[in-house]
Design a protein around this motif. Structure first.
Motif, mmCIF file in Angstrom:
data_model
loop_
_atom_site.group_PDB
_atom_site.id
_atom_site.type_symbol
_atom_site.label_atom_id
_atom_site.label_comp_id
_atom_site.label_asym_id
_atom_site.label_seq_id
_atom_site.Cartn_x
_atom_site.Cartn_y
_atom_site.Cartn_z
ATOM 1 N N ASP A 15 0.836 -1.211 0.000
ATOM 2 C CA ASP A 15 0.000 0.000 0.000
ATOM 3 C C ASP A 15 0.866 1.255 0.000
ATOM 4 O O ASP A 15 0.608 2.204 -0.717
ATOM 5 C CB ASP A 15 -0.880 0.016 1.259
ATOM 6 N N ARG A 16 1.895 1.247 0.856
ATOM 7 C CA ARG A 16 2.797 2.404 0.960
ATOM 8 C C ARG A 16 3.495 2.643 -0.376
ATOM 9 O O ARG A 16 3.571 3.758 -0.874
ATOM 10 C CB ARG A 16 3.827 2.122 2.068
ATOM 11 N N VAL A 17 4.023 1.561 -0.972
ATOM 12 C CA VAL A 17 4.737 1.675 -2.250
ATOM 13 C C VAL A 17 3.794 2.181 -3.335
ATOM 14 O O VAL A 17 4.160 3.025 -4.156
ATOM 15 C CB VAL A 17 5.362 0.309 -2.648
ATOM 16 N N THR A 36 11.387 -0.220 -5.490
ATOM 17 C CA THR A 36 10.895 0.676 -4.425
ATOM 18 C C THR A 36 10.742 -0.098 -3.116
ATOM 19 O O THR A 36 11.092 0.400 -2.049
ATOM 20 C CB THR A 36 9.549 1.334 -4.818
ATOM 21 N N LEU A 37 10.227 -1.322 -3.213
ATOM 22 C CA LEU A 37 10.086 -2.171 -2.021
ATOM 23 C C LEU A 37 11.442 -2.395 -1.343
ATOM 24 O O LEU A 37 11.520 -2.496 -0.120
ATOM 25 C CB LEU A 37 9.486 -3.532 -2.399
ATOM 26 N N CYS A 38 12.508 -2.483 -2.147
ATOM 27 C CA CYS A 38 13.863 -2.655 -1.594
ATOM 28 C C CYS A 38 14.438 -1.322 -1.111
ATOM 29 O O CYS A 38 15.173 -1.269 -0.120
ATOM 30 C CB CYS A 38 14.792 -3.251 -2.650
ATOM 31 N N ALA A 39 14.101 -0.225 -1.819
ATOM 32 C CA ALA A 39 14.677 1.097 -1.516
ATOM 33 C C ALA A 39 14.111 1.705 -0.231
ATOM 34 O O ALA A 39 14.841 2.383 0.500
ATOM 35 C CB ALA A 39 14.451 2.042 -2.688
ATOM 36 N N GLY A 48 9.473 1.819 7.766
ATOM 37 C CA GLY A 48 9.046 2.737 6.704
ATOM 38 C C GLY A 48 8.004 2.115 5.786
ATOM 39 O O GLY A 48 7.162 2.811 5.216
ATOM 40 N N LEU A 49 8.050 0.782 5.659
ATOM 41 C CA LEU A 49 7.061 0.079 4.824
ATOM 42 C C LEU A 49 5.665 0.121 5.444
ATOM 43 O O LEU A 49 4.668 -0.098 4.762
ATOM 44 C CB LEU A 49 7.483 -1.381 4.606
ATOM 45 N N TYR A 50 5.619 0.403 6.757
ATOM 46 C CA TYR A 50 4.323 0.436 7.460
ATOM 47 C C TYR A 50 3.907 1.861 7.826
ATOM 48 O O TYR A 50 3.019 2.063 8.642
ATOM 49 C CB TYR A 50 4.376 -0.440 8.718
ATOM 50 N N LYS A 51 4.566 2.853 7.198
ATOM 51 C CA LYS A 51 4.232 4.256 7.491
ATOM 52 C C LYS A 51 2.782 4.532 7.094
ATOM 53 O O LYS A 51 2.355 4.191 6.000
ATOM 54 C CB LYS A 51 5.170 5.191 6.727
ATOM 55 N N GLY A 260 1.195 1.314 -11.471
ATOM 56 C CA GLY A 260 1.116 0.609 -10.186
ATOM 57 C C GLY A 260 0.075 -0.497 -10.157
ATOM 58 O O GLY A 260 -0.170 -1.080 -9.106
ATOM 59 N N LEU A 261 -0.563 -0.801 -11.316
ATOM 60 C CA LEU A 261 -1.616 -1.832 -11.313
ATOM 61 C C LEU A 261 -1.053 -3.213 -11.001
ATOM 62 O O LEU A 261 -1.682 -3.992 -10.284
ATOM 63 C CB LEU A 261 -2.366 -1.859 -12.660
ATOM 64 N N SER A 262 0.143 -3.517 -11.536
ATOM 65 C CA SER A 262 0.732 -4.831 -11.255
ATOM 66 C C SER A 262 0.909 -4.994 -9.743
ATOM 67 O O SER A 262 0.601 -6.038 -9.170
ATOM 68 C CB SER A 262 2.088 -4.975 -11.956
ATOM 69 N N LEU A 263 1.340 -3.904 -9.086
ATOM 70 C CA LEU A 263 1.474 -3.911 -7.634
ATOM 71 C C LEU A 263 0.114 -4.098 -6.974
ATOM 72 O O LEU A 263 -0.025 -4.808 -5.981
ATOM 73 C CB LEU A 263 2.105 -2.590 -7.182
ATOM 74 N N ASN A 264 -0.904 -3.471 -7.563
ATOM 75 C CA ASN A 264 -2.223 -3.567 -6.965
ATOM 76 C C ASN A 264 -2.789 -4.974 -7.026
ATOM 77 O O ASN A 264 -3.531 -5.379 -6.147
ATOM 78 C CB ASN A 264 -3.195 -2.581 -7.638
ATOM 79 N N TYR A 265 -2.432 -5.711 -8.096
ATOM 80 C CA TYR A 265 -2.843 -7.122 -8.144
ATOM 81 C C TYR A 265 -2.174 -7.895 -7.011
ATOM 82 O O TYR A 265 -2.815 -8.669 -6.314
ATOM 83 C CB TYR A 265 -2.455 -7.754 -9.486
ATOM 84 N N ILE A 266 -0.870 -7.670 -6.843
ATOM 85 C CA ILE A 266 -0.117 -8.376 -5.795
ATOM 86 C C ILE A 266 -0.669 -7.990 -4.421
ATOM 87 O O ILE A 266 -0.691 -8.782 -3.494
ATOM 88 C CB ILE A 266 1.387 -8.019 -5.868
ATOM 89 N N ARG A 267 -1.139 -6.735 -4.310
ATOM 90 C CA ARG A 267 -1.661 -6.200 -3.049
ATOM 91 C C ARG A 267 -3.118 -6.574 -2.821
ATOM 92 O O ARG A 267 -3.520 -6.986 -1.745
ATOM 93 C CB ARG A 267 -1.513 -4.670 -3.083
#
Length: 289
Positions: A15-17, A36-39, A48-51, A260-267
């Motif tokens: 969600d954050r990413v 971005t997930l790594c950065a 920071g991933l849970y901000k 960001g749609l590919s991320l949204n599928y994973i999310r």
């Protein structure tokens, strides 16, 4: 409420990413989803991933509670008062439930997005209460909390509608066609058949994927409008149509409206899978069958 919290905590880092990418945060705009997930942990630590997740939990408990409760109530009303049944009443009840939940909890979503967009060392908001105060005083009082509500409502109707519709339809067809293979007796009422947990997860995931594809451009629009004053091009994103046009003209379909749609599928697929499965389990745990 519990279903919503479990679902969102599962996918909070994604969600954050997603927020950072959708609104082209200047620290991460040159990166893709996985980079971005790594950065983020390197720049801001793993937390920071849970901000913004604290604000998310405060919002999602009432949001989940209102949405699932409203869905059951609207379904009964549509069936009894309007005489509409079959699969259509699920679509209508889901859309109405989603809109009801969004309107009730929108200011909390606004604050959560602002907190999640911040990067370490550039904090404008010190926490949830400070963000509420700042938005209220600097952005036109109460109306400042509802910036971007229109695309949210327009996007939520198909998203929640197709989500509940797809899950409910898959569940009823599955239990009707292959009750022994896909179903099992409910823990609180042996006369009621429920889907097995892994089948529940699969049906919830499919429901999330279909609903997300249909409503995603409006989600991008909503995020842009919510971030408003934080973005340098905020004056071009004042209304829903303006924002849609601007994103399309500047970035096109794939890199703009569907960024960001590919991320949204994973999310979204695991999130919806966990939400529907937890909801079904909580119904048994609280003896609602």
């Amino acid at each position: 409420g519990v279903a919503g919290c479990c679902a969102k905590t599962t996918t909070a880092p994604l969600d954050r990413v997603k927020i950072l990418l959708q609104a082209h945060n200047h620290h991460y705009k040159h990166l893709g989803v996985f980079s971005t997930l790594c950065a983020v942990p390197k720049k801001e630590g793993y937390l920071g991933l849970y901000k913004g997740n604290g604000a998310m939990m405060i919002r999602i408990f009432p949001y989940g509670a209102i949405q699932f409760m409203a869905f059951d109530q609207y379904k009964k009303v549509i069936k009894k008062q309007l005489g509409i049944s079959g699969h259509v009443h699920r679509l209508m009840a889901g859309s109405m439930a989603g809109i009801t939940a969004v309107i009730c909890t929108y200011p909390l979503d606004m604050v959560r997005v602002r907190l999640a967009f911040q990067v370490k060392g550039e904090h404008k908001y010190m926490g949830i209460i400070h963000a509420f105060k700042m938005i209220y005083t600097k952005e036109g009082g109460f109306s400042g909390f509802y910036r971007g509500l229109m695309p949210t409502v327009v996007g939520m109707a198909p998203y929640a509608g197709f989500s509940f519709f797809t899950f409910g339809t898959l569940k009823s067809i599955g239990l009707a066609q292959a009750p022994n293979l896909l179903g099992r007796p409910s823990l609180d009422n042996p006369d009621v058949l429920v889907l097995k947990t892994h089948v529940n997860l699969l049906c919830g995931g499919i429901a999330g994927a279909i609903a997300q594809t249909i409503s995603y451009p409006l989600d991008v629009t909503r995020r842009r409008m919510q971030l408003g004053a934080v973005l340098p091009d905020s004056e071009k994103c004042l209304t829903m149509v303006q924002t849609l046009k601007y994103v399309y003209q500047e970035h096109g379909v794939r890199r703009g409206l569907y960024r960001g749609l590919s991320l949204n599928y994973i999310r979204c697929i695991p999130s919806q899978a966990v939400a529907f499965t937890t909801y079904e389990l909580m119904k048994q745990f609280l003896h609602l069958n």
